[in-house]
Design an enzyme around this catalytic site. Structure first.
Site, PDB file in Angstrom:
ATOM      1  CG  MET A 182      -1.994  -1.040   1.194  1.00  0.00           C
ATOM      2  SD  MET A 182      -3.054  -0.986   2.657  1.00  0.00           S
ATOM      3  CE  MET A 182      -2.028  -1.769   3.874  1.00  0.00           C
ATOM      4  CB  CYS A 186      -2.065   0.068  -8.887  1.00  0.00           C
ATOM      5  SG  CYS A 186      -2.410   1.660  -8.192  1.00  0.00           S
ATOM      6  CG  ASP A 244     -13.572  -6.447   0.341  1.00  0.00           C
ATOM      7  OD1 ASP A 244     -12.841  -5.440   0.379  1.00  0.00           O
ATOM      8  OD2 ASP A 244     -14.579  -6.545  -0.391  1.00  0.00           O
TER       9      ASP A 244
HETATM   10  C1  LIG Z   1      -3.725   3.290   0.395  1.00  0.00           C
HETATM   11  C2  LIG Z   1      -3.567   2.130  -0.558  1.00  0.00           C
HETATM   12  C3  LIG Z   1      -2.444   2.073  -1.371  1.00  0.00           C
HETATM   13  C4  LIG Z   1      -2.274   0.995  -2.250  1.00  0.00           C
HETATM   14  N1  LIG Z   1      -1.127   0.925  -2.998  1.00  0.00           N
HETATM   15  C5  LIG Z   1      -0.899  -0.175  -3.766  1.00  0.00           C
HETATM   16  C6  LIG Z   1       0.346  -0.335  -4.440  1.00  0.00           C
HETATM   17  O1  LIG Z   1       1.251   0.502  -4.367  1.00  0.00           O
HETATM   18  N2  LIG Z   1       0.514  -1.472  -5.184  1.00  0.00           N
HETATM   19  C7  LIG Z   1      -0.479  -2.425  -5.296  1.00  0.00           C
HETATM   20  O2  LIG Z   1      -0.271  -3.438  -5.977  1.00  0.00           O
HETATM   21  N3  LIG Z   1      -1.648  -2.296  -4.662  1.00  0.00           N
HETATM   22  C8  LIG Z   1      -1.875  -1.211  -3.898  1.00  0.00           C
HETATM   23  N4  LIG Z   1      -3.045  -1.119  -3.189  1.00  0.00           N
HETATM   24  C9  LIG Z   1      -4.027  -2.217  -3.252  1.00  0.00           C
HETATM   25  C10 LIG Z   1      -3.812  -3.212  -2.102  1.00  0.00           C
HETATM   26  O3  LIG Z   1      -2.562  -3.860  -2.228  1.00  0.00           O
HETATM   27  C11 LIG Z   1      -4.930  -4.290  -2.064  1.00  0.00           C
HETATM   28  O4  LIG Z   1      -4.904  -4.990  -3.274  1.00  0.00           O
HETATM   29  C12 LIG Z   1      -6.321  -3.692  -1.867  1.00  0.00           C
HETATM   30  O5  LIG Z   1      -6.323  -2.712  -0.839  1.00  0.00           O
HETATM   31  C13 LIG Z   1      -7.346  -4.777  -1.529  1.00  0.00           C
HETATM   32  O6  LIG Z   1      -7.009  -5.453  -0.352  1.00  0.00           O
HETATM   33  P1  LIG Z   1      -7.751  -5.120   1.067  1.00  0.00           P
HETATM   34  O7  LIG Z   1      -9.232  -5.259   0.836  1.00  0.00           O
HETATM   35  O8  LIG Z   1      -7.215  -6.151   2.020  1.00  0.00           O
HETATM   36  O9  LIG Z   1      -7.377  -3.722   1.433  1.00  0.00           O
HETATM   37  C14 LIG Z   1      -3.257  -0.035  -2.338  1.00  0.00           C
HETATM   38  C15 LIG Z   1      -4.386   0.056  -1.518  1.00  0.00           C
HETATM   39  C16 LIG Z   1      -4.551   1.104  -0.632  1.00  0.00           C
HETATM   40  C17 LIG Z   1      -5.780   1.147   0.254  1.00  0.00           C
END
Ligand SMILES: Cc1cc2nc3c(=O)[nH]c(=O)nc-3n(C[C@H](O)[C@H](O)[C@H](O)COP(=O)(O)O)c2cc1C
Length: 328
Positions: A17, A100, A202
């Site tokens: 992230m 992303c 999620d």
């Molecule tokens: C603040 C933020 C920054 C993120 N930056 C990246 C990133 O740099 N590279 C990436 O592959 N995914 C990025 N993501 C996506 C997360 O890796 C992840 O795939 C997404 O949040 C879904 O997972 P979760 O529901 O557990 O949050 C980002 C997500 C958030 C919320």
């Protein structure tokens, strides 16, 4: 679980992230039970590599192995260069970001937009895999919109080009972060390839972690937003998967002590000025749901020195702990 030569302590991944998973947070999550933590994305645009931000993102001093660095971009040759540069700077695993949705990722088609062009996907993966002698992993979404969920095709390309593990966020690019993540496409991807598949999207509780692992057959799970302010989630999920027991809610004194340690690491890593600002969002996540948390967050966002930040946190936690003592 294994990625190339690296045996992980478990199959729980901290999601990359940007702006969150810096070295202090990765190290904290690893200490509290994450088997693996991928760094924030580094652009393949070499003009940015000299910047303080990129240098910090490539800093792995003292980090528990393996150090995985994520790169993003759309030009195979530039991506190969970026991979080499990061391996030279200590990366032990290179992760490619095709997950992303942000338009600003290099201002060109990259991140999840790449999923539309499978021939380009193939060229990028080949270029990066051939450029370095370390395992290369890939992170994707399920497709670019609901009518084009081509995750299975991309996963097969990944396997053929030598990608060692694949993380799949259960949303399409068009979905952004809206709606619920879906796990059917992740299950289909898992069934279609032999490389390890990591399910993402999620996952917020131990029960959900188990559900997603069972439903998709994935080899591991990746957690992003649910780890913000809650790095204990990895240990809690690990315990549940091994024993079926839910650990009690993290006690306030433990939150206080882990958060204080975390902030010291942030000041040290960024210096005071940026450290205070990065700390604000973590403080806000740690204090979410606590009595008086909203007023505390408003007040602490205005503070400009480390001493004031720490002192205000101490006052807040003193009052939480004395409230607990009175209630007991
Ligand atoms: C603040 C933020 C920054 C993120 N930056 C990246 C990133 O740099 N590279 C990436 O592959 N995914 C990025 N993501 C996506 C997360 O890796 C992840 O795939 C997404 O949040 C879904 O997972 P979760 O529901 O557990 O949050 C980002 C997500 C958030 C919320």
């Amino acid at each position: 679980m294994k990625i190339g030569p690296y045996h992980l302590i478990n199959n729980l991944f901290l999601a990359p992230m940007a702006g969150v998973t810096d070295r202090p947070f990765r190290q904290l999550c690893k200490r509290l039970g994450a088997g693996m933590a991928v760094s924030e994305m580094v652009s393949s645009n070499s003009l940015l590599w000299g910047s303080e931000k990129t240098r910090r993102r490539a800093n792995h001093v003292g980090e528990t192995e393996p150090c995985a660095v994520q790169i993003a971009g759309a030009d195979p040759a530039l991506m190969a260069n970026a991979a080499r540069y990061n391996v030279d700077n200590g990366a032990q695993i290179i992760d490619i970001n095709m997950g992303c949705p942000a338009k600003k990722v290099c201002n060109v088609m990259s991140g999840s937009a790449l999923l539309q062009d499978t021939s380009l996907v193939s060229r990028i993966l080949e270029a990066v895999v051939n450029a370095v002698n370390v395992p290369v992993t890939l992170k994707i979404r399920t497709g670019w919109d609901r009518d084009h969920r081509n995750g299975v095709t991309v996963a097969q390309i990944a396997e053929q080009t030598g990608i060692m593990a694949l993380a799949v966020h259960g949303r399409t690019r068009a979905c952004g972060y809206s709606g619920d993540a879906e796990y059917d496409t992740i299950a289909a991807i898992k069934a279609a390839v032999y490389i390890p598949v990591i399910a993402n999207g999620d996952i917020t509780t131990p029960e959900k972690a188990k559900f997603v692992l069972d439903y998709t057959g994935a080899d591991g799970i990746m957690i992003g937003r649910a780890a913000q302010g809650n790095p204990w989630i990895f240990g809690i999920i690990d315990h549940y998967l091994r024993t079926g027991d839910i650990l009690p809610v993290t006690p306030i004194p433990d939150i206080r002590s882990v958060m204080n340690d975390h902030l010291v690491q942030l000041y040290d890593f960024y210096g005071d000025y940026i450290g205070i600002r990065v700390a604000r969002k973590h403080i806000s996540w740690y204090s979410k749901g606590q009595p008086g948390g909203a007023a505390f967050r408003q007040a602490i966002d205005k503070v400009e020195t480390v001493e004031q930040q720490i002192s205000m946190i101490n006052d807040f936690f003193d009052s939480l702990e004395s409230g607990l003592r009175k209630a007991a």
